[in-house]
Write an enzyme that holds these catalytic residues in place. Structure first.
Site, mmCIF file in Angstrom:
data_model
loop_
_atom_site.group_PDB
_atom_site.id
_atom_site.type_symbol
_atom_site.label_atom_id
_atom_site.label_comp_id
_atom_site.label_asym_id
_atom_site.label_seq_id
_atom_site.Cartn_x
_atom_site.Cartn_y
_atom_site.Cartn_z
ATOM 1 N N LEU A 120 31.667 31.975 46.702
ATOM 2 C CA LEU A 120 32.477 33.176 46.575
ATOM 3 C C LEU A 120 33.672 32.811 45.711
ATOM 4 O O LEU A 120 34.232 31.719 45.853
ATOM 5 C CB LEU A 120 32.950 33.673 47.945
ATOM 6 C CG LEU A 120 31.877 34.212 48.905
ATOM 7 C CD1 LEU A 120 32.511 34.616 50.232
ATOM 8 C CD2 LEU A 120 31.134 35.386 48.292
ATOM 9 N N ASP A 121 34.079 33.715 44.815
ATOM 10 C CA ASP A 121 35.215 33.435 43.945
ATOM 11 C C ASP A 121 36.454 33.122 44.778
ATOM 12 O O ASP A 121 36.562 33.510 45.949
ATOM 13 C CB ASP A 121 35.505 34.642 43.051
ATOM 14 C CG ASP A 121 34.369 34.934 42.081
ATOM 15 O OD1 ASP A 121 33.539 34.037 41.857
ATOM 16 O OD2 ASP A 121 34.317 36.063 41.565
ATOM 17 N N LYS A 122 37.412 32.474 44.165
ATOM 18 C CA LYS A 122 38.642 32.090 44.857
ATOM 19 C C LYS A 122 39.332 33.291 45.484
ATOM 20 O O LYS A 122 39.865 33.203 46.605
ATOM 21 C CB LYS A 122 39.589 31.383 43.873
ATOM 22 C CG LYS A 122 40.873 30.860 44.508
ATOM 23 C CD LYS A 122 41.720 30.129 43.480
ATOM 24 C CE LYS A 122 43.030 29.641 44.091
ATOM 25 N NZ LYS A 122 43.859 28.903 43.097
#
Length: 267
Positions: free
Chosen positions: A105-107
């Site tokens: 998952l993106d930051k």
């Protein structure tokens, strides 16, 4: 015959906490070995013959694999280590070696993330040909139109050789509908645009920044993103951001029924 191991390692590998947490259990007298209160974390136990009890519960030897469900908060990266940022592994209540996040998952993206050391199961969930459903709660700028939804559900051009696979899109709220703050899935965010739409988007691929790229392709940039399900796993309402716990027996049963394997590789 199994090799004797330190008591704190035995408890930590069995999923009873980190090494520092189980040491506190031992110090508080909550652990017994063969009916005798354990006084030191370094005492050796035989996983096959010794009986270890924690707070009245018999602790079995460490399972072959372990599985944790994390409600990932924004601001950390989906990696086992990183020089610059906090990683999702820092939220996992275990020091067991070999654990890793299943997918990324993106930051700035929140939500459901599976942590395990089961590489074959991870392959089943992530392999492109498996097309495992992943559903996101998405908030975008502007009003999502019928035409936008049709494009998402038919496949959109995100700059790759092929269009994305058909997705499922369901509008669940937005400022233009006058939706209230009590609506399920709503998350308060400061400085919201005057017009925005909230939707559940289900995709079957795992391309880089896919949801953000899909929404940008229909002219609706993402301002908030949260994964709420992956395959048979759903993010529990009572699991707060940053909290991580082992999968329940029912969650693990559903996961293995749909995506796991036995030693004969029969699905």
């Amino acid at each position: 015959m199994a090799k004797a191991v330190r008591l704190d390692k035995f408890l930590a590998d069995a999923g009873k906490g980190t090494r520092s947490e189980v040491k506190k259990f031992i110090q508080k007298g909550q652990v017994q070995v063969n009916g005798v209160p354990a006084k030191k974390p370094e005492i050796k136990v035989d996983p096959e013959n010794d009986v270890v009890v924690l707070s009245g519960e018999t602790v079995g030897a460490a399972p072959e694999f372990v599985y944790y469900l994390l409600n990932k908060p924004a601001g950390c990266v989906s990696a086992t280590e990183d020089r610059n940022d906090r990683t999702v592994m820092e939220y996992v209540p275990s020091d067991r070696k070999g654990l890793f996040p299943v997918g990324r998952l993106d930051k700035d993206t929140e939500g459901l993330l599976l942590i395990t050391d089961d590489g074959m199961l991870a392959h089943e969930l992530l392999a492109p040909g498996k097309h495992v459903d992943k559903t996101y709660f998405v908030r975008v700028e502007g009003k999502l139109t019928v035409e936008n939804i049709e494009k998402l559900e038919n496949g959109v051009d995100i700059g790759e050789e092929k269009l994305t696979m058909p997705a499922r899109a369901e509008i669940v709220g937005g400022s233009w509908e006058g939706a209230g703050d009590s609506q399920p899935g709503r998350v308060r965010i400061e400085n919201l645009p005057e017009v925005y739409t909230e939707l559940h988007l289900t995709i079957h691929e795992g391309k880089f920044h896919q949801v953000k790229r899909m929404m940008a392709a229909v002219g609706k940039p993402v301002i908030y993103l949260k994964r709420i399900s992956m395959g048979p796993l759903t993010l529990p309402d009572n699991l707060k951001k940053g909290e991580c716990r082992p999968l329940t027996e029912e969650e693990l049963r559903k996961l293995k029924k749909g995506y796991c394997y036995n030693k004969q590789n029969i699905f």
